[in-house]
Design a protein around this motif. Structure first.
Motif, PDB file in Angstrom:
ATOM      1  N   LEU A 155       0.779  -1.386  -0.032  1.00 28.85           N
ATOM      2  CA  LEU A 155       0.024  -0.006   0.028  1.00 28.85           C
ATOM      3  C   LEU A 155       0.895   1.202   0.045  1.00 28.85           C
ATOM      4  O   LEU A 155       0.637   2.206  -0.809  1.00 28.85           O
ATOM      5  N   MET A 156       1.805   1.467   0.832  1.00 33.12           N
ATOM      6  CA  MET A 156       2.710   2.526   0.866  1.00 33.12           C
ATOM      7  C   MET A 156       3.472   2.738  -0.704  1.00 33.12           C
ATOM      8  O   MET A 156       3.291   3.717  -1.028  1.00 33.12           O
ATOM      9  N   ILE A 157       3.993   1.799  -1.414  1.00 34.89           N
ATOM     10  CA  ILE A 157       4.447   1.887  -2.662  1.00 34.89           C
ATOM     11  C   ILE A 157       3.312   2.355  -3.513  1.00 34.89           C
ATOM     12  O   ILE A 157       3.402   3.258  -4.601  1.00 34.89           O
ATOM     13  N   TYR A 158       2.303   1.691  -3.541  1.00 32.96           N
ATOM     14  CA  TYR A 158       0.997   2.076  -4.437  1.00 32.96           C
ATOM     15  C   TYR A 158       0.465   3.565  -4.266  1.00 32.96           C
ATOM     16  O   TYR A 158       0.450   4.193  -5.416  1.00 32.96           O
ATOM     17  N   TYR A 159       0.502   4.092  -2.961  1.00 40.09           N
ATOM     18  CA  TYR A 159       0.063   5.411  -3.054  1.00 40.09           C
ATOM     19  C   TYR A 159       1.147   6.091  -3.074  1.00 40.09           C
ATOM     20  O   TYR A 159       0.907   7.498  -3.415  1.00 40.09           O
ATOM     21  N   SER A 160       2.458   5.947  -2.773  1.00 40.48           N
ATOM     22  CA  SER A 160       3.525   6.778  -3.071  1.00 40.48           C
ATOM     23  C   SER A 160       3.662   7.118  -4.547  1.00 40.48           C
ATOM     24  O   SER A 160       3.687   8.135  -5.021  1.00 40.48           O
ATOM     25  N   ILE A 161       3.297   6.142  -5.219  1.00 36.92           N
ATOM     26  CA  ILE A 161       3.292   6.211  -6.996  1.00 36.92           C
ATOM     27  C   ILE A 161       2.222   7.118  -7.295  1.00 36.92           C
ATOM     28  O   ILE A 161       2.039   7.668  -8.172  1.00 36.92           O
ATOM     29  N   LYS A 162       1.070   6.856  -6.891  1.00 37.64           N
ATOM     30  CA  LYS A 162      -0.125   7.288  -7.258  1.00 37.64           C
ATOM     31  C   LYS A 162      -0.326   8.845  -6.778  1.00 37.64           C
ATOM     32  O   LYS A 162      -0.942   9.614  -7.771  1.00 37.64           O
ATOM     33  N   VAL A 163       0.127   9.190  -5.550  1.00 36.06           N
ATOM     34  CA  VAL A 163       0.226  10.488  -5.377  1.00 36.06           C
ATOM     35  C   VAL A 163       1.307  11.294  -6.050  1.00 36.06           C
ATOM     36  O   VAL A 163       1.039  12.705  -6.303  1.00 36.06           O
ATOM     37  N   LYS A 164       2.297  10.945  -5.938  1.00 38.10           N
ATOM     38  CA  LYS A 164       3.369  11.632  -6.301  1.00 38.10           C
ATOM     39  C   LYS A 164       3.705  11.299  -8.041  1.00 38.10           C
ATOM     40  O   LYS A 164       4.619  12.097  -8.444  1.00 38.10           O
ATOM     41  N   GLY A 165       3.269  10.123  -8.543  1.00 45.10           N
ATOM     42  CA  GLY A 165       3.471  10.047  -9.713  1.00 45.10           C
ATOM     43  C   GLY A 165       4.998   9.080  -9.669  1.00 45.10           C
ATOM     44  O   GLY A 165       5.703   9.226  -8.624  1.00 45.10           O
ATOM     45  N   LEU A 166       5.101   8.237 -10.724  1.00 43.22           N
ATOM     46  CA  LEU A 166       6.267   7.151 -10.758  1.00 43.22           C
ATOM     47  C   LEU A 166       7.551   8.107 -10.802  1.00 43.22           C
ATOM     48  O   LEU A 166       8.554   7.852  -9.937  1.00 43.22           O
ATOM     49  N   LEU A 167       7.744   9.263 -11.546  1.00 43.68           N
ATOM     50  CA  LEU A 167       8.723   9.817 -11.727  1.00 43.68           C
ATOM     51  C   LEU A 167       9.056  10.786 -10.379  1.00 43.68           C
ATOM     52  O   LEU A 167      10.066  11.120  -9.779  1.00 43.68           O
ATOM     53  N   GLY A 168       7.827  11.289  -9.726  1.00 44.16           N
ATOM     54  CA  GLY A 168       8.241  11.938  -8.524  1.00 44.16           C
ATOM     55  C   GLY A 168       8.568  10.924  -7.156  1.00 44.16           C
ATOM     56  O   GLY A 168       9.426  11.625  -6.304  1.00 44.16           O
ATOM     57  N   PHE A 169       8.181   9.774  -7.344  1.00 41.50           N
ATOM     58  CA  PHE A 169       8.510   8.698  -6.353  1.00 41.50           C
ATOM     59  C   PHE A 169      10.185   8.403  -6.687  1.00 41.50           C
ATOM     60  O   PHE A 169      10.798   8.204  -5.461  1.00 41.50           O
ATOM     61  N   ALA A 170      10.342   8.341  -7.809  1.00 37.58           N
ATOM     62  CA  ALA A 170      11.779   8.072  -8.181  1.00 37.58           C
ATOM     63  C   ALA A 170      12.695   9.106  -7.805  1.00 37.58           C
ATOM     64  O   ALA A 170      13.923   8.897  -7.161  1.00 37.58           O
ATOM     65  N   LYS A 171      12.319  10.511  -7.766  1.00 37.12           N
ATOM     66  CA  LYS A 171      12.998  11.567  -7.466  1.00 37.12           C
ATOM     67  C   LYS A 171      13.183  11.640  -6.103  1.00 37.12           C
ATOM     68  O   LYS A 171      14.137  12.055  -5.421  1.00 37.12           O
ATOM     69  N   GLU A 172      12.168  11.192  -5.362  1.00 35.30           N
ATOM     70  CA  GLU A 172      12.081  11.121  -4.011  1.00 35.30           C
ATOM     71  C   GLU A 172      13.198  10.207  -3.304  1.00 35.30           C
ATOM     72  O   GLU A 172      14.016  10.423  -2.451  1.00 35.30           O
ATOM     73  N   LEU A 173      13.463   9.256  -3.898  1.00 35.96           N
ATOM     74  CA  LEU A 173      14.385   8.034  -3.505  1.00 35.96           C
ATOM     75  C   LEU A 173      15.773   8.648  -4.251  1.00 35.96           C
ATOM     76  O   LEU A 173      16.848   8.164  -3.436  1.00 35.96           O
ATOM     77  N   ALA A 174      15.873   9.158  -5.204  1.00 35.38           N
ATOM     78  CA  ALA A 174      17.136   9.619  -5.724  1.00 35.38           C
ATOM     79  C   ALA A 174      17.776  11.030  -5.312  1.00 35.38           C
ATOM     80  O   ALA A 174      19.024  11.320  -5.181  1.00 35.38           O
ATOM     81  N   LEU A 175      16.816  11.985  -4.839  1.00 36.96           N
ATOM     82  CA  LEU A 175      17.331  13.272  -4.747  1.00 36.96           C
ATOM     83  C   LEU A 175      16.961  13.706  -3.178  1.00 36.96           C
ATOM     84  O   LEU A 175      17.023  14.838  -2.885  1.00 36.96           O
ATOM     85  N   HIS A 176      16.935  12.562  -2.345  1.00 32.08           N
ATOM     86  CA  HIS A 176      16.780  13.031  -0.723  1.00 32.08           C
ATOM     87  C   HIS A 176      17.726  12.251  -0.228  1.00 32.08           C
ATOM     88  O   HIS A 176      17.692  10.918  -0.404  1.00 32.08           O
ATOM     89  N   PRO A 177      18.590  12.470   0.947  1.00 26.06           N
ATOM     90  CA  PRO A 177      18.487  13.896   1.422  1.00 26.06           C
ATOM     91  C   PRO A 177      19.351  14.733   0.990  1.00 26.06           C
ATOM     92  O   PRO A 177      19.209  16.012   0.925  1.00 26.06           O
ATOM     93  N   PHE A 178      19.946  14.532   0.064  1.00 22.56           N
ATOM     94  CA  PHE A 178      21.227  15.567  -0.789  1.00 22.56           C
ATOM     95  C   PHE A 178      20.656  15.700  -2.223  1.00 22.56           C
ATOM     96  O   PHE A 178      20.553  14.890  -3.189  1.00 22.56           O
ATOM     97  N   ASN A 179      20.137  16.962  -2.479  1.00 27.96           N
ATOM     98  CA  ASN A 179      19.464  17.356  -3.887  1.00 27.96           C
ATOM     99  C   ASN A 179      20.680  17.731  -4.695  1.00 27.96           C
ATOM    100  O   ASN A 179      20.615  19.050  -5.029  1.00 27.96           O
TER     101      ASN A 179
END
Length: 267
Positions: A155-179
């Protein structure tokens, strides 16, 4: 409790009570197979889940605006307690979260309560009708707790992608905590490990606490004479009431927190 003809020793007693009624014990799967199913854990988890649904459905159908019954008061207190925690913790908009939190809390609490049933009561009855092993606490089985944790993780993965979009979820993983692009490998390592650790810690925490509580009851029954067992089991049962309630609450709260994080869009 030993098998017929087997000498009853503390070691065999403990081993017996820590053994699930699984498909390999019944000759339905090879010993230690990945596809081994713990039948007793599944049966008691389903029974406790059905009991929860039956009680809440009964109260919903018989709910009165007049003087409520004691059962209705209790159910209303539980619903209000869960609803308050959801409102305080979850800041998104999702009609699934509150019912899910209520189901998780009540279901886990009922599974944990099975640990308060006298340790020999149900296994002895089962053995009298030819069932050799029986563990009655589903939440003391890592397969059950990890299955629930993986459900929350899905459910975490599903709603993360649904709310943020696949690209947004990927950016959250790739650009956090150091942007910064150069830090992407390091960010991915941190975030992926943190993400995977959530379901593992969620399931293992519940399993560890309930398994330890079950082992204490078994040790008391195995090492103390029957007439003195209440001296150890009653105080431990009273303390364990707090443990089983806290573990249900912690699992529920972490589920709400994880789903709240999945609904946060930081862009």
């Amino acid at each position: 409790m030993a098998a017929p003809g087997e000498a009853l020793t503390p070691s065999s007693y403990i081993t017996h009570h820590l053994t699930n009624l699984s498909t390999d014990k019944l000759g339905l799967a090879s010993e230690g197979s990945f596809w081994t199913v713990n039948i007793d854990s599944l049966v008691f988890s389903v029974l406790t889940g059905l009991f929860f649904l039956w009680v809440f459905r009964k109260v919903a159908k018989q709910a009165s605006s007049g003087v409520p019954s004691k059962l209705q008061c209790f159910v209303e207190m539980v619903v209000e307690f869960v609803d308050t925690n959801v409102k305080d913790t979850f800041h998104g908009r999702n009609p699934l979260v509150a019912p899910l939190a209520l189901t998780i809390f009540c279901w886990i609490l009922l599974m944990n309560i099975m640990d308060l049933v006298p340790i020999d009561f149900l296994p002895y009855a089962a053995q009298s009708v030819g069932i050799p092993y029986l563990k009655v606490v589903p939440s003391a089985d890592v397969n059950i707790t990890m299955a629930m944790a993986l459900g929350v993780f899905a459910l975490m993965i599903y709603y993360s992608i649904k709310v943020k979009g696949l690209l947004g979820f990927a950016k959250e993983l790739a650009l956090h905590p150091f942007n910064h692009p150069i830090m992407i490998p390091f960010n991915l390592l941190l975030e992926v490990v943190s993400l995977i650790a959530k379901p593992i810690s969620l399931g293992m925490r519940l399993f560890g606490n309930m398994f330890a509580g079950e082992v204490v009851f078994i040790l008391i029954a195995a090492l103390m004479p029957w007439w003195a067992q209440w001296l150890g089991s009653v105080p431990w049962a009273i303390f364990h009431i707090l443990v089983i309630t806290i573990q249900a609450f912690v699992f529920m709260m972490l589920t709400i927190v994880y789903l709240s994080q999945a609904h946060e869009d930081n862009h």
